[in-house]
Enzyme design. Structure first.
Site, PDB file in Angstrom:
ATOM      1  N   LYS A   1     160.931 104.790  79.238  1.00  0.00           N
ATOM      2  CA  LYS A   1     162.065 104.750  78.324  1.00  0.00           C
ATOM      3  C   LYS A   1     162.759 103.408  78.482  1.00  0.00           C
ATOM      4  O   LYS A   1     163.488 103.168  79.445  1.00  0.00           O
ATOM      5  CB  LYS A   1     163.027 105.902  78.617  1.00  0.00           C
ATOM      6  CG  LYS A   1     164.189 106.001  77.633  1.00  0.00           C
ATOM      7  CD  LYS A   1     165.041 107.226  77.907  1.00  0.00           C
ATOM      8  CE  LYS A   1     166.166 107.366  76.896  1.00  0.00           C
ATOM      9  NZ  LYS A   1     166.981 108.564  77.125  1.00  0.00           N
TER      10      LYS A   1
ATOM     11  N   SER B   1     167.104 103.587  72.627  1.00  0.00           N
ATOM     12  CA  SER B   1     165.933 103.296  73.458  1.00  0.00           C
ATOM     13  C   SER B   1     164.651 103.514  72.659  1.00  0.00           C
ATOM     14  O   SER B   1     164.671 104.094  71.570  1.00  0.00           O
ATOM     15  CB  SER B   1     165.926 104.201  74.693  1.00  0.00           C
ATOM     16  OG  SER B   1     165.809 105.568  74.300  1.00  0.00           O
ATOM     17  N   GLU B   2     163.566 103.038  73.217  1.00  0.00           N
ATOM     18  CA  GLU B   2     162.235 103.334  72.705  1.00  0.00           C
ATOM     19  C   GLU B   2     161.358 103.796  73.862  1.00  0.00           C
ATOM     20  O   GLU B   2     161.536 103.340  75.002  1.00  0.00           O
ATOM     21  CB  GLU B   2     161.618 102.127  72.001  1.00  0.00           C
ATOM     22  CG  GLU B   2     161.389 100.920  72.865  1.00  0.00           C
ATOM     23  CD  GLU B   2     160.710  99.797  72.100  1.00  0.00           C
ATOM     24  OE1 GLU B   2     160.467  99.977  70.888  1.00  0.00           O
ATOM     25  OE2 GLU B   2     160.418  98.758  72.717  1.00  0.00           O
ATOM     26  N   VAL B   3     160.453 104.702  73.576  1.00  0.00           N
ATOM     27  CA  VAL B   3     159.619 105.307  74.612  1.00  0.00           C
ATOM     28  C   VAL B   3     158.188 104.829  74.440  1.00  0.00           C
ATOM     29  O   VAL B   3     157.616 104.915  73.338  1.00  0.00           O
ATOM     30  CB  VAL B   3     159.681 106.852  74.551  1.00  0.00           C
ATOM     31  CG1 VAL B   3     158.866 107.458  75.679  1.00  0.00           C
ATOM     32  CG2 VAL B   3     161.123 107.326  74.631  1.00  0.00           C
TER      33      VAL B   3
ATOM     34  N   ASP C   1     172.977 117.571  73.910  1.00  0.00           N
ATOM     35  CA  ASP C   1     172.047 117.208  72.836  1.00  0.00           C
ATOM     36  C   ASP C   1     170.743 117.999  72.958  1.00  0.00           C
ATOM     37  O   ASP C   1     169.644 117.435  72.914  1.00  0.00           O
ATOM     38  CB  ASP C   1     171.764 115.709  72.864  1.00  0.00           C
ATOM     39  CG  ASP C   1     171.166 115.198  71.542  1.00  0.00           C
ATOM     40  OD1 ASP C   1     171.249 115.931  70.541  1.00  0.00           O
ATOM     41  OD2 ASP C   1     170.623 114.081  71.522  1.00  0.00           O
TER      42      ASP C   1
ATOM     43  N   GLY D   1     164.420 105.752  69.457  1.00  0.00           N
ATOM     44  CA  GLY D   1     165.710 106.324  69.119  1.00  0.00           C
ATOM     45  C   GLY D   1     166.738 105.238  68.900  1.00  0.00           C
ATOM     46  O   GLY D   1     166.412 104.051  68.813  1.00  0.00           O
ATOM     47  N   THR D   2     168.005 105.649  68.815  1.00  0.00           N
ATOM     48  CA  THR D   2     169.083 104.700  68.567  1.00  0.00           C
ATOM     49  C   THR D   2     169.294 103.763  69.747  1.00  0.00           C
ATOM     50  O   THR D   2     169.526 102.560  69.566  1.00  0.00           O
ATOM     51  CB  THR D   2     170.389 105.460  68.288  1.00  0.00           C
ATOM     52  OG1 THR D   2     170.168 106.409  67.236  1.00  0.00           O
ATOM     53  CG2 THR D   2     171.501 104.506  67.876  1.00  0.00           C
TER      54      THR D   2
END
Length: 419
Positions: A33, A16-18, A128, A13-14
């Site tokens: 995360k 973070s990355e999972v 969200d 995502g903007t």
């Protein structure tokens, strides 16, 4: 992160990355995360809204579980170790030709409303809610990604461009950040429709197109609603009147009760929009409530089985009065005791018998040694009972007590917390 082994990347995502990780301690798989932002201190990490929200909402069966927070002071990197789910709602419905069964849709939406109700009652709203942030594992639904959450008691206005556009409530589009937790119910209604029809309800290309798409379906709002929005907006707006095609014309596989709840969730005016607690009591979820009640009753019977032998002394005749429906318990009073009010005494505690000198156990306590002094064996000294004085001796019992008290002085006990 030396206790984890990277398996693969799940998404990005903007902020973070999972990653999919395996713990080297227990061998289980987790979702990591990894935040892209760098953090200066552990205080900054603990003040992160997402961490605070996940800790406050834990435990709940429909909220993602946070297992561990990994912060490296040297590099400033932060990782949240959460439970690993199978997929999200978007991945579940993407590419499907036939919609899910209404029973499964009902089951998923009931769990989503339970997560929202738990969250809102604990003073947090998500901001969200969308298919990508709703996770599923073995038909258990959990709400995740609390990076945009806020306190329901925080001061308005909030950030305007929050939530993904297709799931953004009208009050988020038409005011300068004056919205409440009711925005989560609008987003949930959009997700509701998307699960049922396999297509988004309001797929706007931009802000103005988003408002236009909403008006095409549910029509332009009443003037009083627009007036409320204009009071918190720097610019004025006047929309051409649209009756709206209505949600039923977009799909034919939704029951009347389903459409009733959907309309209540996507009410244009947030003051008229249903809450998560009210949604759980909607007739659409009647079957789910009955199933949950039955499962809870079975769980209680399994955890607290009835024991006829233990219940034998508690023979009580429970009578229900017709007027006040008050429960009255009639217990036969014991012969040795007068009638008491309140709880009935089932058995009598045995009387203490003091015979001879009561010896302490051989446990050596540092506290007792420091206060009373230790004997030759290093053990706590034996406290000898007071001797009974005969009637022919004239003594002052208060002097005896004072003499005994002078032998040792107990330390002052200080209360914690300044009490």
């Amino acid at each position: 992160m030396k206790n984890y082994k990277t398996i693969g990347k799940i998404g990005e995502g903007t902020f973070s990355e999972v990653m999919k990780m395996q713990s080297l301690r227990d061998g289980n798989y987790y979702a990591c995360k990894q935040m892209k932002q760098r953090f200066e201190s552990i205080e900054q990490v603990n003040n992160l809204r997402e961490i605070q929200a996940l800790r406050r909402l834990h435990p709940h069966p429909n909220i993602l579980t946070l297992h561990e927070v990994v912060f490296d002071r040297k590099s400033g990197s932060l990782a949240l170790i959460c439970e690993l789910m199978d997929m999200n709602i978007y991945e579940l419905i993407r590419g499907r030709r036939h919609p899910l069964s209404e029973k499964k849709i009902m089951y998923y939406m009931y769990q989503l409303c339970k997560s929202l109700d738990h969250m809102h009652r604990n003073g947090i709203f998500h901001r969200d809610v969308k298919p990508e942030n709703i996770l599923i594992k073995q038909d258990v639904l959990k709400l995740g990604d609390f990076g945009s959450c806020r306190s329901v008691y925080s001061k308005q206005p909030y950030t305007e461009y929050i939530s993904t556009r297709w799931y953004r409530a009208p009050e988020c589009l038409l005011t300068d950040g004056f919205y409440t937790y009711k925005m989560d119910l609008w987003s949930a209604g959009c997700v509701f429709y998307e699960i049922a029809s396999l297509q988004p309800l309001f797929p706007g290309a931009n802000e103005l197109d988003q408002i236009s798409k909403i008006h095409d379906v549910i029509g332009t709002p009443a003037q009083k609603t627009l007036t409320k929005f204009k009071q918190s907006r720097a610019m004025s707006f006047d929309f051409p009147f649209k009756k709206g095609s209505g949600i039923p014309l977009l799909t034919t596989n939704l029951s009347p009760q389903c459409l009733s709840l959907l309309h209540a969730m996507v009410a244009y005016d947030p003051d008229e929009r249903i809450t998560a607690r009210q949604a759980l009591q909607h007739p659409y979820f009647q079957e789910q409530r009955a199933t949950e009640k039955q499962a809870l009753a079975s769980h209680r019977r399994a955890c607290f089985p009835e024991h006829p032998v233990a219940a034998e002394p508690l023979r009580a005749g429970w009578q229900m009065s017709k007027e006040g429906r008050k429960q009255k318990q009639s217990l036969k009073p014991e012969e040795d005791h007068p009638k008491r009010q309140g709880l009935a005494y089932i058995m009598e505690l045995p009387k203490l018998k003091l015979s001879g000198v009561t010896k302490l156990s051989s446990y050596s306590s540092p506290t007792l040694q420091s206060v009373l002094g230790s004997g030759a064996s290093g053990k706590a000294p034996v406290l000898r009972p007071l001797k009974c004085v005969g009637a022919n001796k004239k003594t002052d019992p208060q002097k005896d007590m004072k003499a005994a008290l002078k032998q040792c002085h107990l330390p002052t006990i200080e209360r914690k917390g300044g009490g």
